[in-house]
Write an enzyme that holds these catalytic residues in place. Sequence first.
Site, PDB file in Angstrom:
ATOM      1  N   ARG A   1       0.842  -1.202   0.000  1.00 17.98           N
ATOM      2  CA  ARG A   1       0.000   0.000   0.000  1.00 17.98           C
ATOM      3  C   ARG A   1       0.875   1.249   0.000  1.00 17.98           C
ATOM      4  O   ARG A   1       0.575   2.226  -0.704  1.00 17.98           O
ATOM      5  CB  ARG A   1      -0.934   0.004   1.211  1.00 17.98           C
ATOM      6  CG  ARG A   1      -2.025  -1.045   1.148  1.00 17.98           C
ATOM      7  CD  ARG A   1      -2.968  -0.936   2.348  1.00 17.98           C
ATOM      8  NE  ARG A   1      -3.771   0.279   2.300  1.00 17.98           N
ATOM      9  CZ  ARG A   1      -4.476   0.746   3.324  1.00 17.98           C
ATOM     10  NH1 ARG A   1      -4.462   0.103   4.489  1.00 17.98           N
ATOM     11  NH2 ARG A   1      -5.192   1.841   3.204  1.00 17.98           N
TER      12      ARG A   1
ATOM     13  N   CYS B   1      -1.252   6.053   9.229  1.00 18.13           N
ATOM     14  CA  CYS B   1      -1.586   4.788   8.566  1.00 18.13           C
ATOM     15  C   CYS B   1      -2.667   5.114   7.545  1.00 18.13           C
ATOM     16  O   CYS B   1      -2.584   6.130   6.864  1.00 18.13           O
ATOM     17  CB  CYS B   1      -2.036   3.741   9.580  1.00 18.13           C
ATOM     18  SG  CYS B   1      -3.340   4.335  10.685  1.00 18.13           S
TER      19      CYS B   1
END
Length: 293
Positions: free
Chosen positions: A191, A250
């Site tokens: 990611r 995050c």
Amino acid sequence: MTPALPHPLIDAPALRRALGGPQPPLVFDASFELSDPAAGARQYAQGHIPGARYVHLDLDLSAQPSEPHASGGRHPLPSREAFAQRLRAWGVRHDDTVVVYDRQGGMVGGRLWWMLRWCGHARVHVLDGGWAAWRAAGGEVAVGEPDAARTGAVGDFSLRQPLVHLCSVQEVAARLGDPTQTVVDARAAARYRGELEPLDPVAGHIPGALNRPYTDNFDADGRYKAPAQLRTVWHALLAGRDPHGVVVHCGSGVSAVPHVIAMTLAGLPAPTLMAGSWSEWCATPGLPCARSV
């Protein structure tokens, strides 16, 4: 001199002893699956620590549309005042010791730990190893609906000076390229690189951010690595950068919290949390997004 904060963790044997003591802690089960928001409540009903109250990431630990927000993103923080009202409704008192746990590697329980410290409550601990550690230690299991003796009681919780640091995406953006700021991305490497993005509309990362997946803070048994080991790996990641300038994020401000705990365990300064995280950053017009694929 400012007194040291209580240790961020508690192990399962110590929790068992505390629950049998004269002033047992207040326990919260924060189990939650991002891919199935109803799963945590089902897991709780199937088995939980006796007396634990279930809290839901979307409904209890995130701001609702009608509430003031302290951050944006997929899991926006409620204001401190709004969250303090919830804590009082859950029966939290200013002198309570609170223990939080989950079944997802400590990230959602960590969110509640961080929020309590953000509201100034020092006596809060994450159960190291979570539900699996509780079961492995022979802890008792309750089933069904909440059975806490304090259910329905109103607490006297009041806000105090924050014990952790929060910043906005705008503050991080204003300091991009500043060598005193080090952004650390807690998402999985794929990611971060922008190879895939299952949750947010844009793939990639903040330009200049370092990547350390939050799972790297744990041993194979789901417990945090030893402080000396954490200190070594964090120093290696920072490579001479000032640890006082670390900002962690995050996808939505949840799985970055283990970095706050890990750096604290390592004896390093607790990093600042950019709670809006990538989900707010990539949705904010004009903010740059990078890929490394």
